[in-house]
Design a protein around this motif. Structure first.
Motif, mmCIF file in Angstrom:
data_model
loop_
_atom_site.group_PDB
_atom_site.id
_atom_site.type_symbol
_atom_site.label_atom_id
_atom_site.label_comp_id
_atom_site.label_asym_id
_atom_site.label_seq_id
_atom_site.Cartn_x
_atom_site.Cartn_y
_atom_site.Cartn_z
ATOM 1 N N THR A 1 4.310 -4.672 3.755
ATOM 2 C CA THR A 1 4.535 -3.253 3.465
ATOM 3 C C THR A 1 4.878 -2.522 4.755
ATOM 4 N N ILE A 2 5.374 -1.315 4.631
ATOM 5 C CA ILE A 2 5.644 -0.463 5.787
ATOM 6 C C ILE A 2 4.552 0.591 5.849
ATOM 7 N N ALA A 3 3.661 0.471 6.834
ATOM 8 C CA ALA A 3 2.530 1.385 6.989
ATOM 9 C C ALA A 3 1.655 1.425 5.745
ATOM 10 N N GLY A 4 1.581 0.291 5.049
ATOM 11 C CA GLY A 4 0.754 0.207 3.859
ATOM 12 C C GLY A 4 1.367 0.816 2.616
ATOM 13 N N ASN A 5 2.635 1.200 2.681
ATOM 14 C CA ASN A 5 3.282 1.895 1.573
ATOM 15 C C ASN A 5 4.239 0.985 0.806
ATOM 16 N N MET A 6 4.199 1.104 -0.504
ATOM 17 C CA MET A 6 5.184 0.498 -1.395
ATOM 18 C C MET A 6 5.494 1.505 -2.489
ATOM 19 N N THR A 7 6.704 1.447 -3.003
ATOM 20 C CA THR A 7 7.037 2.309 -4.132
ATOM 21 C C THR A 7 6.417 1.725 -5.400
ATOM 22 N N SER A 8 6.320 2.544 -6.423
ATOM 23 C CA SER A 8 5.782 2.044 -7.684
ATOM 24 C C SER A 8 6.676 0.949 -8.258
ATOM 25 N N GLN B 1 -2.654 -4.751 5.303
ATOM 26 C CA GLN B 1 -1.850 -3.927 4.401
ATOM 27 C C GLN B 1 -0.669 -4.680 3.793
ATOM 28 N N SER B 2 -0.817 -5.990 3.676
ATOM 29 C CA SER B 2 0.178 -6.767 2.951
ATOM 30 C C SER B 2 -0.341 -7.039 1.536
ATOM 31 N N VAL B 3 0.538 -7.556 0.696
ATOM 32 C CA VAL B 3 0.186 -7.865 -0.691
ATOM 33 C C VAL B 3 0.420 -9.351 -0.924
ATOM 34 N N GLU B 4 -0.623 -10.053 -1.352
ATOM 35 C CA GLU B 4 -0.525 -11.492 -1.570
ATOM 36 C C GLU B 4 -0.461 -11.834 -3.048
ATOM 37 N N ILE B 5 0.404 -12.792 -3.359
ATOM 38 C CA ILE B 5 0.425 -13.410 -4.687
ATOM 39 C C ILE B 5 -0.211 -14.787 -4.534
ATOM 40 N N HIS B 6 -1.351 -14.994 -5.166
ATOM 41 C CA HIS B 6 -2.035 -16.278 -5.111
ATOM 42 C C HIS B 6 -1.600 -17.197 -6.253
ATOM 43 N N TRP B 7 -1.983 -18.456 -6.126
ATOM 44 C CA TRP B 7 -1.779 -19.456 -7.168
ATOM 45 C C TRP B 7 -0.305 -19.751 -7.432
ATOM 46 N N VAL B 8 0.506 -19.694 -6.387
ATOM 47 C CA VAL B 8 1.910 -20.099 -6.530
ATOM 48 C C VAL B 8 1.993 -21.608 -6.313
ATOM 49 N N LEU C 1 12.173 -7.003 -1.373
ATOM 50 C CA LEU C 1 10.830 -6.977 -0.806
ATOM 51 C C LEU C 1 10.819 -7.715 0.533
ATOM 52 N N LEU C 2 9.936 -7.291 1.416
ATOM 53 C CA LEU C 2 9.836 -7.894 2.739
ATOM 54 C C LEU C 2 8.745 -8.943 2.750
ATOM 55 N N LEU C 3 8.970 -9.990 3.524
ATOM 56 C CA LEU C 3 7.983 -11.050 3.647
ATOM 57 C C LEU C 3 7.160 -10.843 4.900
#
Length: 289
Positions: free
Chosen positions: A28-35, A59-66, A83-85
């Motif tokens: 994310t950028i400064a913890g921000n993401m759009t809806s 402040q990143s977002v993880e997808i588990h169980w991939v 989306l940014l990695l």
């Protein structure tokens, strides 16, 4: 657009405890993401994971169980969605930041803008060791700049004019107890002053002004098995110059580090004065260029 092979090589994956599964981390950028970005991430979590998103401490977002066999497809869809990695390894990591003056009543600096500039120009660069950057809008330091390799927080250094009515509202709003009214005189203890700017904000007669305003800068902080608290190298720098100061710190780090060392390790090995002097030298070099 980063191609798929480069993205996987640079950003990698995070192996889970369970064999055959990994986590994919979205920056994310400064913890921000759009809806819309959150909805996209949620859809990918449904498709490739188990319908769960995890917010990391950076402040990143993880997808588990991939499933490891589906990582390439997941990366491809993430990139296609814009989306940014997140970044792993010996690189500049995701920059974290508090909301800053745009939303917080105590905010003094534009944290989101600075984080966006740092993200666009520096995140992902390879260095001797992983490098974490944090930006806070005020000395409350909610983004914990003192435990990052490079940390900044907004600051105001107040000065007294001749218009003081000795009402002491400034003192009542100073949590650092740095202001004292005595014998018809207002004084500020510079050693106690945290630079929060609350005295300037609450003065009804503008008897206190911002003598200097910008960011305080720390270097060398880290957590982990051998934690270090960052040291303040600049009490206040102009906000518009913050990007240049961070670049000078990174250049000094490149010049002085051994492979595997983080900034705090370099400072412990050579001392703070030589490191600070190299920062100043790098600033001068950039100005000449």
């Amino acid at each position: 657009m980063i191609d798929q092979a480069s993205a996987i090589k640079q950003h990698g994956t995070i192996e889970q405890l369970q064999p055959g599964f990994a986590a994919v981390r979205i920056r994310t950028i400064a913890g921000n993401m759009t809806s819309d970005q959150f909805r996209t991430a949620a859809g990918l979590a449904d498709k490739y994971g188990r319908g769960q998103l995890h917010i990391t401490t950076r402040q990143s977002v993880e997808i588990h169980w991939v499933q490891t066999g589906q990582l390439a497809a997941a990366f491809r869809e993430l990139l296609a969605a814009g989306l940014l990695l997140a970044v792993r390894g010996r690189r500049i990591m995701t920059v974290i930041a508090c909301p800053g003056k745009a939303l917080c009543r105590r905010g003094l600096g534009d944290t989101a803008d600075l984080a966006a500039q740092l993200n666009a120009g520096m995140v992902g660069q390879e260095l001797a060791g992983k490098t974490k950057i944090a930006v806070s809008g005020c000395p409350s330091a909610c983004a914990k700049p003192q435990i990052n390799d490079i940390g900044l927080h907004g600051v105001i250094l107040p000065a007294v004019t001749g218009n003081c009515s000795l009402c002491n509202l400034c003192g009542q709003n100073c949590n650092s107890q740095a202001i004292e009214v005595r014998e018809n005189n207002l004084s500020i203890d510079r050693d106690k002053c945290a630079g929060c700017g609350q005295c300037v904000k609450h003065c009804p007669h503008q008897a206190l002004t911002a003598q200097k305003q910008g960011f305080a800068v720390y270097v060398g902080g880290k957590i982990g098995k051998k934690p270090l608290l960052g040291v303040k190298v600049f009490a206040v720098i102009p906000e518009q110059d913050a990007l240049g100061y961070v670049q000078a710190i990174l250049n000094a780090y490149r010049q002085l580090s051994l492979q595997g060392e983080r900034i705090g390790d370099v400072i412990q090995r050579i001392g703070l004065p030589p490191f600070r002097q190299e920062i100043i030298r790098q600033q001068a070099k950039a100005s000449e260029g």
